[in-house]
Design a protein around this motif. Sequence first.
Motif, PDB file in Angstrom:
ATOM      1  N   THR A 142       0.776  -1.194   0.064  1.00 29.44           N
ATOM      2  CA  THR A 142      -0.038   0.079   0.000  1.00 29.44           C
ATOM      3  C   THR A 142       0.896   1.328  -0.146  1.00 29.44           C
ATOM      4  N   LEU A 143       1.924   1.263   0.888  1.00 27.77           N
ATOM      5  CA  LEU A 143       3.036   2.243   0.770  1.00 27.77           C
ATOM      6  C   LEU A 143       3.628   2.559  -0.652  1.00 27.77           C
ATOM      7  N   ALA A 144       3.866   1.496  -1.497  1.00 25.49           N
ATOM      8  CA  ALA A 144       4.216   1.610  -2.708  1.00 25.49           C
ATOM      9  C   ALA A 144       3.115   2.179  -3.689  1.00 25.49           C
ATOM     10  N   ILE A 145       2.094   1.619  -3.538  1.00 22.22           N
ATOM     11  CA  ILE A 145       0.952   2.204  -4.659  1.00 22.22           C
ATOM     12  C   ILE A 145       0.621   3.521  -4.301  1.00 22.22           C
ATOM     13  N   SER A 146       0.825   3.932  -2.952  1.00 20.54           N
ATOM     14  CA  SER A 146       0.431   5.524  -2.838  1.00 20.54           C
ATOM     15  C   SER A 146       1.299   6.513  -3.300  1.00 20.54           C
ATOM     16  N   LEU A 147       2.361   5.951  -3.897  1.00 19.85           N
ATOM     17  CA  LEU A 147       3.482   6.820  -4.656  1.00 19.85           C
ATOM     18  C   LEU A 147       2.990   6.662  -6.061  1.00 19.85           C
ATOM     19  N   PHE A 148       2.087   6.001  -6.678  1.00 16.14           N
ATOM     20  CA  PHE A 148       1.590   6.031  -8.004  1.00 16.14           C
ATOM     21  C   PHE A 148       0.234   6.440  -8.174  1.00 16.14           C
ATOM     22  N   ASP A 149       0.065   6.798  -9.594  1.00 14.43           N
ATOM     23  CA  ASP A 149      -1.193   7.331  -9.696  1.00 14.43           C
ATOM     24  C   ASP A 149      -2.491   6.353  -9.653  1.00 14.43           C
ATOM     25  N   ARG A 150      -3.601   6.581 -10.244  1.00 13.41           N
ATOM     26  CA  ARG A 150      -4.736   5.836 -10.130  1.00 13.41           C
ATOM     27  C   ARG A 150      -4.470   4.436 -10.331  1.00 13.41           C
ATOM     28  N   ASP A 151      -3.637   3.971 -11.324  1.00 15.64           N
ATOM     29  CA  ASP A 151      -3.580   2.516 -11.609  1.00 15.64           C
ATOM     30  C   ASP A 151      -2.450   1.892 -10.630  1.00 15.64           C
ATOM     31  N   GLY A 152      -1.890   2.387  -9.699  1.00 16.90           N
ATOM     32  CA  GLY A 152      -1.132   1.822  -8.640  1.00 16.90           C
ATOM     33  C   GLY A 152       0.059   1.041  -9.355  1.00 16.90           C
ATOM     34  N   LEU A 153       0.363  -0.237  -8.873  1.00 12.58           N
ATOM     35  CA  LEU A 153       1.431  -0.782  -9.432  1.00 12.58           C
ATOM     36  C   LEU A 153       1.244  -1.477 -10.889  1.00 12.58           C
ATOM     37  N   ALA A 154      -0.163  -1.333 -11.186  1.00 16.45           N
ATOM     38  CA  ALA A 154      -0.440  -2.158 -12.517  1.00 16.45           C
ATOM     39  C   ALA A 154      -0.413  -1.136 -13.665  1.00 16.45           C
ATOM     40  N   GLY A 155       1.015  -0.808 -14.079  1.00 18.45           N
ATOM     41  CA  GLY A 155       1.113   0.288 -14.803  1.00 18.45           C
ATOM     42  C   GLY A 155       0.922   1.683 -14.578  1.00 18.45           C
ATOM     43  N   GLY A 156       0.805   1.956 -13.480  1.00 17.03           N
ATOM     44  CA  GLY A 156       0.585   3.296 -13.206  1.00 17.03           C
ATOM     45  C   GLY A 156       1.767   4.225 -13.262  1.00 17.03           C
ATOM     46  N   ASN A 157       1.766   5.540 -13.222  1.00 18.83           N
ATOM     47  CA  ASN A 157       2.969   6.415 -13.289  1.00 18.83           C
ATOM     48  C   ASN A 157       3.207   6.750 -11.877  1.00 18.83           C
ATOM     49  N   PHE A 158       4.724   6.863 -11.756  1.00 22.77           N
ATOM     50  CA  PHE A 158       5.252   7.336 -10.357  1.00 22.77           C
ATOM     51  C   PHE A 158       4.994   8.789 -10.128  1.00 22.77           C
ATOM     52  N   VAL A 159       4.151   9.030  -9.144  1.00 25.21           N
ATOM     53  CA  VAL A 159       3.733  10.480  -8.903  1.00 25.21           C
ATOM     54  C   VAL A 159       4.500  11.088  -7.772  1.00 25.21           C
ATOM     55  N   SER A 167       2.661  13.337  -4.294  1.00 26.58           N
ATOM     56  CA  SER A 167       1.527  14.330  -4.689  1.00 26.58           C
ATOM     57  C   SER A 167       0.206  13.964  -4.353  1.00 26.58           C
ATOM     58  N   ASN A 168       0.043  12.500  -4.277  1.00 26.77           N
ATOM     59  CA  ASN A 168      -1.055  12.009  -3.426  1.00 26.77           C
ATOM     60  C   ASN A 168      -1.236  12.219  -1.908  1.00 26.77           C
ATOM     61  N   TYR A 169      -0.226  12.645  -1.389  1.00 27.50           N
ATOM     62  CA  TYR A 169      -0.381  12.931  -0.025  1.00 27.50           C
ATOM     63  C   TYR A 169      -0.541  14.368  -0.022  1.00 27.50           C
ATOM     64  N   LEU A 170       0.199  15.137  -1.048  1.00 25.53           N
ATOM     65  CA  LEU A 170      -0.168  16.311  -1.036  1.00 25.53           C
ATOM     66  C   LEU A 170      -1.774  16.583  -1.249  1.00 25.53           C
ATOM     67  N   ALA A 171      -2.308  15.849  -2.066  1.00 30.39           N
ATOM     68  CA  ALA A 171      -3.948  15.865  -2.197  1.00 30.39           C
ATOM     69  C   ALA A 171      -4.773  15.406  -1.088  1.00 30.39           C
ATOM     70  N   VAL A 172      -4.113  14.313  -0.385  1.00 28.94           N
ATOM     71  CA  VAL A 172      -4.751  14.177   1.113  1.00 28.94           C
ATOM     72  C   VAL A 172      -4.959  15.176   1.878  1.00 28.94           C
ATOM     73  N   PHE A 173      -3.917  16.023   1.872  1.00 31.78           N
ATOM     74  CA  PHE A 173      -4.251  17.268   3.072  1.00 31.78           C
ATOM     75  C   PHE A 173      -4.637  18.556   2.404  1.00 31.78           C
ATOM     76  N   THR A 174      -4.933  18.586   1.105  1.00 36.95           N
ATOM     77  CA  THR A 174      -5.419  19.974   0.692  1.00 36.95           C
ATOM     78  C   THR A 174      -6.887  19.729   0.157  1.00 36.95           C
ATOM     79  N   ASP A 175      -7.148  18.465  -0.550  1.00 35.34           N
ATOM     80  CA  ASP A 175      -8.536  18.227  -1.032  1.00 35.34           C
ATOM     81  C   ASP A 175      -9.441  18.687  -0.001  1.00 35.34           C
TER      82      ASP A 175
END
Lengths: 369, 380
Positions: free
Chosen positions: B116-133, B136-144
Amino acid sequence: MTIKTSRMQRLRGPLFVNGILALLVLVWMIPTIGLFVSSFRERFELQTSGWWTIFPHREWVNVATIDPREQGLDATGLMEVEGVTATFEELREGVESPSGKRIQWVGNRRIGRIEVQERQWAVNWSFTLGNYKQVLQGKDFEYRHADGTVEVIPGDDFSSALFNSIAVAIPSTVIPILIAAFAAYGFAWMKFPGRRILFILVVALLVIPLQIALVPILSDYAKLKLNGTFLAIWLAHTGFGLPLATYLLFNYISTLPRETLESAFIDGASHFTVFLKLILPLSVPALASFAIFQFLWVWNDYLVALIFLGGNPNFEVVTMRLAGIVGDRGQDWHLLTSAAFVTMLLPLAVFFSLQRYFVRGLLAGSVKG
Amino acid sequence: MHYMEMEQHEERALSAGIRVLTFVFRIALAIAIPIIAFLVLYAGFLFLRAGNAPKWLITVVAIVWGVGGVAALYWIFNWIIEMLPKQWTGRLQPFVFIGPAMAILTWYLAVPTVRTLAISLFDRDGLAGGNFVGLSNYLAVFTDRLMREAFRNNIFMWILIATPLTVVFGLLVAILADRSRFERVAKSLIFMPMAISFVGASVIWNFIYEVKPAGSAQIGLLNAIAVGLGSKPIAWAAHTAISPWNNLFLVIIVVWLQAGFAMVLFSAALKGIPEEILEAARVDGATEVQAFFKIMIPYIMGTIITVTTTIIIFTLKIFDVVWVMTGGQFGTGVIATQFYRQSFIARNAGYGSAIAIVLLIAVIPVMIYNLRQFRQQEAF
């Protein structure tokens, strides 16, 4: 004098305490009582009157009906009925006459009638088992309205959901206990390298909220084609319950008297025999405490079932079925109340019959982290 | 004499033969039994997955297969291990006992946390072909906006309001019940909601909060009272005009559910206060109120902390009540409902995982404190 006041105090103390306690208990019970009573009330009554109307209360009861056309009343202007002069709009709302009666226009302006109502004592006592029948059956349920039309509502098939819940809850309770008991024995009575580190790992895993695991496990299950099977949810509940079970059982098993075990080993018993014949029977109180906890937890669980059984309507458990009715037919209170009570029946029975073990488990810390 | 010797010789050869035979037989069994067990279990699995037999049969088979299967696996593995030379039995047996637990814990908790920690560093497709972001997900968590609302509810409504309310109610009932002749009955009844599912409790309270249009009879208890007092009917939990206070109608449900838990722990702690101390205080002229604050409260402080931290952990992860009552709408969203929405409805694996990790980080310090407190009390 002093004796008298102290006796007064002694009398007033319990009265005060019991009074407040009774009040609190009543407030705590009212929600459940309301649900229970309502589950036996007819659909129509449930929708038009509160469940507390089963107690004697005063309500407006129709004592006479007047046909406004026969009386030559003109609904477009002021009308005089039973000593009341009012417009149609006012009569629609109901007007109280000086003699304490209520005059109310029922129906529309052209073909309506006027009711003369009196306030009388009444109880709404018509109970039925029909709600339960409809909730438990899988068949369609015909509902006949007062005007003769028939409405067909699919039954909710809670009986099959009950079977599913049993098939989920019992193994999900026994499997983690068995696995945890073996592990707890191993940690307490066997010597092997890495024992301390592994045990610390188990305790550390107590902090992991199960939400963390849902997405990765779901993708594993998709690969293994396990989604929507009993095995999937048993293993999930086992995984999520295991740290606590191991921790608690270790605490118990490690305090069992050492001499009993040593004499068994001297007699040539193997670890397996000692575990089976000695440790398990001795640990029954701890096992029972945790079992009740885990059983109630699994039976009442919604999230884990929703995720791992969600794709398979055939294996829906009671909480999912109930939440389904809340979502689809949130106004059908005759179904919601009886369905909710069906889901509560078994846990309540377990709870009241085995409360002692339950409390003991609580005191031992059987609360999911 | 010679004859006898020959016979002995023959016997020895025979017993050696038997020994070899039994050895081969044992090995064969050791291989065959697991295979047979596996086949039987797999057949059971297929039968259950198909799910087209009568319901009661499926249930019985499921229970026997599930419980029996696990027990059988332990028995078989132990049996194989015990056939080995003694030295190896001692070495391997711990793995039979501990192995399954460790395997399941690794699969279900340890590895998923890392994943889960690893997936949280990727975009919506996670480890299955997602892009490393990155973060920024954490940034979104605290600003959304919705997440900020969830944090507000979790911290303010649930930790700062629901938790103390539960503790105070639990303590109140425990103290009252301790002085009453009806202790057992009263405690049982207050405790009862603990056996009710959150979904069931939501139905119960939805019924209390039920709202009907003005003019028709109110069938919800709260609106019947409100209308009786001259108010308009109100859709309590969904009443956004009083937001964020509509959350309190969810808080009430949880207080109702959890006060019994607090009560049981407090009740046990109160019984542990030595009667002599209280008696001595009374003799010295302490009032009941003084005795309560100066003796009882300090004495059960450990329990108060344990109960409080346990309820804080519970409310941090609160999901079912909110989800069934409001679906997290009307400004009642919490961390767990946002996690569910992002992970399983919006299918945004990266963002959902980031929320889960934030939840973990929020729970860890409370949990550590809770465990430490628990050990100090040596409750078990």
